[in-house]
Design an enzyme around this catalytic site. Structure first.
Site: not given
Ligand SMILES: C[S@@+](CC[C@H](N)C(=O)[O-])C[C@H]1O[C@@H](n2cnc3c(N)ncnc32)[C@H](O)[C@@H]1O
Length: 455
Positions: A266, A268, A270-272, A329, A382
């Site tokens: 998950c 975007a 993309g910082s991690k 995440d 988070c």
């Molecule tokens: C908490 S954010 C991730 C932050 C990211 N790991 C970072 O550190 O920058 C969760 C992400 O999961 C995406 N998301 C939501 N449901 C999802 C799914 N079923 N499959 C994949 N990605 C999903 C959201 O659009 C969001 O971008």
């Protein structure tokens, strides 16, 4: 006279947040705002975030001064009143007459001329009200209702935090949520190089030369806190040699460790991913993201040769091979980041936690199915809510013997021994085998992480 650009932008953003469920931080960073001077951009940010942070307190003040119920006001009128009330209550540098005048002009410009006299009268009434030390009142609040009222939080959220974390920690969470959060960065460095410390110092010096003042990271050695200056415009940021990222978020990425085949499911914005990919330069890092526009954002931000982006639903991962390191995440309520995303607290309902949990369990189960034998997966959120954290891990692992939750104490001790972590009190970061950071208690956002291994 025209409304000032910062107030016009703040007004428009507050209306969009109310109507479209948009996110303040995203709107404040949108390309449309690029034409604002940095001073106006700063003021617009302060107004939007300030109004959202203190919304219920401002509304109480406005309701006491208004002849009409706030629920019956047009959105434009309420937004202008909140903006005026925030400036009168919290921005002593703005003269009262300017705050009132600009709100009156905002409703006129929004074609609500008939409300101009009303807005003027309500704001004049509250202009003289004394301003007590609200943070002292938060610190002295003894029950959930008073604390929620003083700290401008929904009572149901405060009540559950008191139950789970205790009164003192909840006061600290609330104080942190009501404070402008600091900016942290991660300085990327080549870990195969023996002299990593001097690599980091070089970036320190480079940033200092551009006028960015930094202090050391509180949790991590490669983290820095920005004291002043604009890191976003620096070459180091544009070239991806630093990332702007909360320290707890950096720590979660470090817990994934080293591997050859990594999945960040998950991903975007993309910082991690950036931290994982730079820490594992020889690994292939596959990332999935549900929303195509966010997958594109991820692609644009992470132009690293070992990162591959796929727009896909992590509940149905499209890969036949397995991975020896996985980061899940997952999307969550975000209650550990309310200082950065204050609108969340007004939108979230207790019943939303149930839907979020179902989605999180589905993602975690699907990710676990991709984990290689002997591999490890980090599940993180988070969120401060048990339903999205421990309960998800328990539900996903129920009835399986091939996975086990590993104690993160050992991982944190190792990070400390090898000098990557500088925070000494490891026990305070743990809740059982899990990582648990609490805003206000720890110097970072509220993150949860579980480490799961496949036997
Ligand atoms: C908490 S954010 C991730 C932050 C990211 N790991 C970072 O550190 O920058 C969760 C992400 O999961 C995406 N998301 C939501 N449901 C999802 C799914 N079923 N499959 C994949 N990605 C999903 C959201 O659009 C969001 O971008």
């Amino acid at each position: 006279m025209a409304v000032s650009p910062a107030r016009a932008v703040a007004f428009e953003i507050l209306l969009r947040i109310e109507r479209e469920e948009s996110y303040a931080a995203e709107l404040l960073h949108s390309a449309r705002l690029a034409k604002l001077s940095s001073r106006d951009h700063g003021l617009a940010t302060e107004l939007v975030m300030g109004v959202l942070r203190w919304q219920s307190l401002l509304d109480r003040q406005l309701a006491a001064a208004s002849s009409q119920k706030l629920e019956r006001l047009d959105g434009e009128v309420l937004a202008a009143l909140r903006l005026g009330a925030y400036q009168l209550r919290f921005l002593s540098r703005v003269p009262a007459r300017a705050a009132i005048f600009e709100s009156v002009e905002l409703v006129k410009a929004a074609r609500k001329r008939s409300a101009a006299t009303f807005v003027n009268a309500v704001l004049r009434k509250i202009a003289g009200a004394g301003a007590e030390d609200i943070f002292a009142k938060i610190g002295e609040s003894h029950d959930s209702i008073t604390l929620a009222q003083n700290a401008a939080h929904p009572p149901w959220l405060v009540a559950r935090w008191i139950e789970h974390y205790g009164l003192e920690a909840t006061r600290q969470i609330c104080i942190q949520d009501q404070t402008v959060p600091g900016t942290a960065i991660h300085i990327h460095h080549d870990e195969s190089d023996v002299d990593q410390v001097s690599q980091i110092s070089q970036t320190d010096a480079e940033l200092a030369a551009t006028g960015v003042r930094l202090s050391p990271g509180r949790l991590l050695s490669a983290a820095r806190r920005v004291l002043s200056g604009d890191v976003t415009g620096t070459r180091a940021n544009q070239e991806g040699r630093i990332s702007i990222q909360d320290e707890a978020s950096q720590l979660v990425a470090l817990l994934v460790g080293r591997g050859e085949n990594i999945l960040d499911c998950c991903a975007a914005p993309g910082s991690k991913t950036a931290l994982l990919a730079r820490r594992n330069p020889r690994a292939k890092v596959l990332t999935t993201e549900l929303h195509p526009h966010r997958a594109r954002l991820l692609q644009n931000l992470n132009r690293l040769p070992n990162v591959h982006v796929v727009a896909a639903d992590a509940r149905h991962l499209p890969f036949s091979s397995s991975f020896n390191r996985i980061l899940a995440d997952v999307p969550c309520s975000g209650t550990g980041t309310l200082a950065r995303n204050p609108e969340i607290k007004w939108r979230l309902k207790a019943e939303d936690l149930h839907d979020l949990q179902s989605r999180q369990v589905a993602i975690l189960k699907s990710a676990l199915a991709q984990l290689a034998i002997g591999g490890r997966l980090v599940y993180s959120t988070c969120s401060l809510e048990h339903e999205e954290n421990e309960a998800v891990v328990e539900a996903a692992l129920e009835g399986t013997a091939e996975f086990k939750v590993a104690d993160l104490k050992g991982e944190l001790e190792q990070l400390r021994q090898c000098g990557e972590m500088c925070w000494e009190d490891i026990a305070s970061l743990l809740a059982g085998p899990y990582l648990r950071t609490i805003p206000g208690v720890h110097p970072c956002d509220g993150f949860f992480a579980a480490l799961i291994e496949r036997r």
